[in-house]
Write a protein that holds these residues in place. Structure first.
Motif, PDB file in Angstrom:
ATOM      1  N   VAL A 303      43.086-135.159-109.867  1.00  0.00           N
ATOM      2  CA  VAL A 303      42.795-136.098-108.791  1.00  0.00           C
ATOM      3  C   VAL A 303      42.449-137.441-109.398  1.00  0.00           C
ATOM      4  O   VAL A 303      41.593-137.522-110.292  1.00  0.00           O
ATOM      5  CB  VAL A 303      41.602-135.602-107.938  1.00  0.00           C
ATOM      6  CG1 VAL A 303      41.331-136.560-106.800  1.00  0.00           C
ATOM      7  CG2 VAL A 303      41.855-134.199-107.434  1.00  0.00           C
ATOM      8  N   GLU A 304      43.073-138.476-108.951  1.00  0.00           N
ATOM      9  CA  GLU A 304      42.779-139.813-109.475  1.00  0.00           C
ATOM     10  C   GLU A 304      41.769-140.510-108.583  1.00  0.00           C
ATOM     11  O   GLU A 304      41.942-140.578-107.366  1.00  0.00           O
ATOM     12  CB  GLU A 304      44.054-140.642-109.563  1.00  0.00           C
ATOM     13  CG  GLU A 304      43.859-141.965-110.302  1.00  0.00           C
ATOM     14  CD  GLU A 304      45.158-142.705-110.557  1.00  0.00           C
ATOM     15  OE1 GLU A 304      45.093-143.841-111.085  1.00  0.00           O
ATOM     16  OE2 GLU A 304      46.234-142.164-110.214  1.00  0.00           O
ATOM     17  N   GLY A 305      40.685-140.993-109.188  1.00  0.00           N
ATOM     18  CA  GLY A 305      39.715-141.789-108.435  1.00  0.00           C
ATOM     19  C   GLY A 305      38.403-141.084-108.175  1.00  0.00           C
ATOM     20  O   GLY A 305      37.538-141.024-109.044  1.00  0.00           O
ATOM     21  N   TRP A 306      38.267-140.477-106.988  1.00  0.00           N
ATOM     22  CA  TRP A 306      36.965-139.963-106.553  1.00  0.00           C
ATOM     23  C   TRP A 306      37.085-138.533-106.060  1.00  0.00           C
ATOM     24  O   TRP A 306      38.138-138.124-105.553  1.00  0.00           O
ATOM     25  CB  TRP A 306      36.423-140.832-105.426  1.00  0.00           C
ATOM     26  CG  TRP A 306      35.098-140.367-104.873  1.00  0.00           C
ATOM     27  CD1 TRP A 306      33.855-140.678-105.349  1.00  0.00           C
ATOM     28  CD2 TRP A 306      34.877-139.491-103.755  1.00  0.00           C
ATOM     29  NE1 TRP A 306      32.875-140.047-104.614  1.00  0.00           N
ATOM     30  CE2 TRP A 306      33.483-139.312-103.613  1.00  0.00           C
ATOM     31  CE3 TRP A 306      35.729-138.825-102.870  1.00  0.00           C
ATOM     32  CZ2 TRP A 306      32.904-138.523-102.628  1.00  0.00           C
ATOM     33  CZ3 TRP A 306      35.168-138.021-101.873  1.00  0.00           C
ATOM     34  CH2 TRP A 306      33.771-137.888-101.757  1.00  0.00           C
ATOM     35  N   ALA A 307      35.989-137.772-106.202  1.00  0.00           N
ATOM     36  CA  ALA A 307      35.899-136.425-105.641  1.00  0.00           C
ATOM     37  C   ALA A 307      34.439-136.187-105.267  1.00  0.00           C
ATOM     38  O   ALA A 307      33.534-136.783-105.865  1.00  0.00           O
ATOM     39  CB  ALA A 307      36.366-135.383-106.653  1.00  0.00           C
ATOM     40  N   PRO A 308      34.169-135.322-104.282  1.00  0.00           N
ATOM     41  CA  PRO A 308      32.783-135.035-103.870  1.00  0.00           C
ATOM     42  C   PRO A 308      32.082-134.152-104.906  1.00  0.00           C
ATOM     43  O   PRO A 308      31.959-132.940-104.743  1.00  0.00           O
ATOM     44  CB  PRO A 308      32.956-134.331-102.523  1.00  0.00           C
ATOM     45  CG  PRO A 308      34.302-133.684-102.593  1.00  0.00           C
ATOM     46  CD  PRO A 308      35.149-134.601-103.438  1.00  0.00           C
ATOM     47  N   GLN A 309      31.609-134.773-105.977  1.00  0.00           N
ATOM     48  CA  GLN A 309      31.136-134.026-107.146  1.00  0.00           C
ATOM     49  C   GLN A 309      30.015-133.047-106.821  1.00  0.00           C
ATOM     50  O   GLN A 309      30.053-131.886-107.248  1.00  0.00           O
ATOM     51  CB  GLN A 309      30.685-135.004-108.241  1.00  0.00           C
ATOM     52  CG  GLN A 309      30.153-134.314-109.495  1.00  0.00           C
ATOM     53  CD  GLN A 309      30.112-135.221-110.706  1.00  0.00           C
ATOM     54  OE1 GLN A 309      31.107-135.853-111.040  1.00  0.00           O
ATOM     55  NE2 GLN A 309      28.974-135.295-111.362  1.00  0.00           N
ATOM     56  N   ALA A 310      28.987-133.510-106.097  1.00  0.00           N
ATOM     57  CA  ALA A 310      27.857-132.620-105.806  1.00  0.00           C
ATOM     58  C   ALA A 310      28.311-131.400-105.015  1.00  0.00           C
ATOM     59  O   ALA A 310      27.889-130.268-105.298  1.00  0.00           O
ATOM     60  CB  ALA A 310      26.778-133.388-105.047  1.00  0.00           C
ATOM     61  N   GLN A 311      29.181-131.612-104.037  1.00  0.00           N
ATOM     62  CA  GLN A 311      29.641-130.483-103.224  1.00  0.00           C
ATOM     63  C   GLN A 311      30.515-129.530-104.049  1.00  0.00           C
ATOM     64  O   GLN A 311      30.451-128.314-103.877  1.00  0.00           O
ATOM     65  CB  GLN A 311      30.412-130.992-102.005  1.00  0.00           C
ATOM     66  CG  GLN A 311      30.625-129.926-100.943  1.00  0.00           C
ATOM     67  CD  GLN A 311      31.282-130.463 -99.682  1.00  0.00           C
ATOM     68  OE1 GLN A 311      31.516-131.661 -99.556  1.00  0.00           O
ATOM     69  NE2 GLN A 311      31.579-129.582 -98.743  1.00  0.00           N
ATOM     70  N   ILE A 312      31.303-130.094-104.954  1.00  0.00           N
ATOM     71  CA  ILE A 312      32.130-129.248-105.825  1.00  0.00           C
ATOM     72  C   ILE A 312      31.250-128.407-106.748  1.00  0.00           C
ATOM     73  O   ILE A 312      31.431-127.194-106.876  1.00  0.00           O
ATOM     74  CB  ILE A 312      33.121-130.116-106.638  1.00  0.00           C
ATOM     75  CG1 ILE A 312      34.205-130.688-105.713  1.00  0.00           C
ATOM     76  CG2 ILE A 312      33.753-129.308-107.765  1.00  0.00           C
ATOM     77  CD1 ILE A 312      35.106-131.705-106.380  1.00  0.00           C
ATOM     78  N   LEU A 313      30.260-129.046-107.393  1.00  0.00           N
ATOM     79  CA  LEU A 313      29.380-128.309-108.306  1.00  0.00           C
ATOM     80  C   LEU A 313      28.555-127.256-107.572  1.00  0.00           C
ATOM     81  O   LEU A 313      28.177-126.234-108.155  1.00  0.00           O
ATOM     82  CB  LEU A 313      28.458-129.279-109.047  1.00  0.00           C
ATOM     83  CG  LEU A 313      29.123-130.171-110.098  1.00  0.00           C
ATOM     84  CD1 LEU A 313      28.135-131.183-110.643  1.00  0.00           C
ATOM     85  CD2 LEU A 313      29.710-129.340-111.232  1.00  0.00           C
ATOM     86  N   GLY A 314      28.283-127.491-106.295  1.00  0.00           N
ATOM     87  CA  GLY A 314      27.528-126.531-105.509  1.00  0.00           C
ATOM     88  C   GLY A 314      28.359-125.398-104.956  1.00  0.00           C
ATOM     89  O   GLY A 314      27.818-124.474-104.328  1.00  0.00           O
ATOM     90  N   HIS A 315      29.664-125.424-105.186  1.00  0.00           N
ATOM     91  CA  HIS A 315      30.562-124.404-104.643  1.00  0.00           C
ATOM     92  C   HIS A 315      30.546-123.162-105.540  1.00  0.00           C
ATOM     93  O   HIS A 315      30.570-123.265-106.770  1.00  0.00           O
ATOM     94  CB  HIS A 315      31.986-124.955-104.553  1.00  0.00           C
ATOM     95  CG  HIS A 315      32.880-124.184-103.651  1.00  0.00           C
ATOM     96  ND1 HIS A 315      33.392-122.951-103.991  1.00  0.00           N
ATOM     97  CD2 HIS A 315      33.368-124.462-102.406  1.00  0.00           C
ATOM     98  CE1 HIS A 315      34.157-122.504-102.998  1.00  0.00           C
ATOM     99  NE2 HIS A 315      34.152-123.399-102.027  1.00  0.00           N
ATOM    100  N   GLU A 316      30.517-121.971-104.940  1.00  0.00           N
ATOM    101  CA  GLU A 316      30.395-120.744-105.728  1.00  0.00           C
ATOM    102  C   GLU A 316      31.609-120.475-106.617  1.00  0.00           C
ATOM    103  O   GLU A 316      31.523-119.696-107.574  1.00  0.00           O
ATOM    104  CB  GLU A 316      30.159-119.544-104.809  1.00  0.00           C
ATOM    105  CG  GLU A 316      31.327-119.165-103.932  1.00  0.00           C
ATOM    106  CD  GLU A 316      31.084-117.857-103.184  1.00  0.00           C
ATOM    107  OE1 GLU A 316      29.960-117.325-103.251  1.00  0.00           O
ATOM    108  OE2 GLU A 316      32.039-117.363-102.543  1.00  0.00           O
ATOM    109  N   SER A 317      32.739-121.113-106.342  1.00  0.00           N
ATOM    110  CA  SER A 317      33.932-120.898-107.172  1.00  0.00           C
ATOM    111  C   SER A 317      33.842-121.618-108.517  1.00  0.00           C
ATOM    112  O   SER A 317      34.597-121.298-109.435  1.00  0.00           O
ATOM    113  CB  SER A 317      35.187-121.380-106.428  1.00  0.00           C
ATOM    114  OG  SER A 317      35.403-120.610-105.275  1.00  0.00           O
TER     115      SER A 317
END
Length: 427
Positions: A303-317
């Motif tokens: 992904v180029e640019g931005w991603a919802p980092q906190a929500q991704i790190l909080g995901h069980e996967s």
């Protein structure tokens, strides 16, 4: 409790404004009114994160010299333009008239402005006590060995060490002047629990009480995003998140080796790629191995640019975080209990990577003797970290409570009352 007004004045980097904002949120819940000063370019990244708190955004108007307004932030700023941004902020010197000022490491003039108006000021440093102890040790006595040999630079990282320490004498003077103008205490990001001996040494070097403020990590706001939907279809701890922050950029060679390493690891991944803001557009596909995106289709997203980092790190996967070891990313990873695959790149990041390994929350990908990433090393470390339950348990123990903010509030109220007694002639 009195309703005190605080002005917060961070350096113009997302890695600085984010912890200042999180500290502001916590203080606003303790009956403080907080004015957060920064540029419009920086406010774009946080204006949706304020919520209903009593935080007021105060835009800084930088002089119309050196850089246009889109460069009034370090986010994506080419490194060679950084000195110009620093110069512009020094020229801005806004008027400050709160009950208390909280200022950053790079604004040593700010407490002087506050003092002219009888306002006490406290410096808030947004990096680790470990790194600051190392820095001020060498600023104080460049020839003396750091008393904690476990915190060091590898041979191939020595250019980063030299860059960190080989600053102009004026910068060293400003660093000491800025911190010595802090009234009684210095705030620093992180947990005393994991840095106590380095924090104590820093307090000794500075002649100031050092108060840790906690992780100051943004809460994971639930949003509908295609990356989260993609993760929903992956198994628990089956995926690594790869991101190197907004200010440092992988070389083409490192990008190639990292891509090959991710491919060889056979794990799912989300890789957020950022390029500096230049006139010439860098094409993502040209920076990756030929056919890479096709070969990892289904298990890897770039992904180029931005991603919802906190929500991704909080995901069980998500079972691992490939990170440059910027302080904010370190703290975020620990908050969400995600072990770190450390790939430090610049300045203080190697020291942060040593700390990550020492406290048992991650493993570093060690580069070759020339300082180059190797795909085999990347492919070896990533799966071993994701599979290590001990690392995951250690990462999980760093949860943020209210104790740190209680100590900050206590220090602020004491400072405010002592200042009022002085002004009213009781001292």
């Amino acid at each position: 409790m009195e309703r005190l007004t605080i002005v917060m004045f961070p350096w113009l980097a997302h890695g600085h404004i984010s912890p200042y904002l999180e500290l502001a949120k916590r203080l606003s819940r303790r009956n403080f009114i907080v004015h957060l000063c920064s540029t419009a370019a920086n406010f774009k990244s946080i204006e949706n994160s304020i919520g209903a708190s009593s935080i007021r955004l105060v835009p800084l108007h930088l002089p119309d010299t050196y850089l246009d307004s889109r460069f009034h932030t370090t986010n994506g700023l080419p490194p060679d333009l950084m000195p110009f941004l620093k110069r512009m902020l020094d020229l801005a010197a806004p008027e400050l008239r709160p009950d208390l000022l909280v200022y950053d490491f790079l604004q040593p003039w700010a407490p002087l402005v506050a003092k002219e108006h009888g306002v006490p000021a406290v410096e808030f440093i947004t990096t680790t006590a470990t790194m600051m102890a190392y820095l001020f040790h060498h600023f104080s006595d460049p020839e003396a060995a750091f008393p904690f040999p476990e915190i060091h630079y590898r041979d191939y990282e020595l250019p980063h060490r030299e860059c960190l320490l080989a600053v102009a004498e004026e910068v060293r003077r400003d660093a000491f002047a800025g911190v010595h103008r802090s009234n009684g205490v210095v705030l620093i990001k992180g947990f005393r629990e994991i840095e106590s001996k380095y924090s104590d040494y820093l307090a000794e070097l500075l002649g100031r009480r050092v108060v840790a403020v906690g992780a100051l990590v943004q809460e994971a706001v639930t949003i509908s995003h295609e990356l989260i939907q993609w993760l929903d279809n992956k198994g628990k701890n089956s995926t690594v998140f790869v991101s190197f922050g907004s200010e440092y950029f992988l070389t083409r060679e490192d990008m190639m080796e990292l891509a090959h390493g991710l491919e060889l690891s056979m794990l799912n991944f989300i890789w957020v790629v950022r390029f500096p803001k230049r006139e010439e557009k860098i094409v993502l596909e040209d920076s990756l191995p030929q056919g890479f995106l096709e070969r990892v289709e289904g298990r890897g997203l770039v992904v180029e640019g931005w991603a919802p980092q906190a929500q991704i790190l909080g995901h069980e996967s998500v079972g691992g975080f490939v990170s440059h070891c910027g302080i904010s990313s370190m703290m975020e990873s620990m908050k969400f209990g995600v072990p770190i695959i450390a790939m430090p790149m610049h300045l203080d990041q190697p020291l942060n990577a040593r700390l990550v390994e020492l406290i048992g929350v991650g493993v570093e990908v060690v580069r070759d003797a020339r300082g180059m990433l190797e795909r085999e090393a990347v492919a070896g470390v990533i799966p071993s970290v994701v599979a290590d339950e001990g690392l995951r348990m250690s990462s999980n123990r760093m949860s943020e409570g209210d104790e740190e903010i209680d100590e900050v509030v206590e220090a602020f109220l004491k400072l405010y009352h002592n200042n009022n007694k002085t002004i009213n002639g009781f001292h």
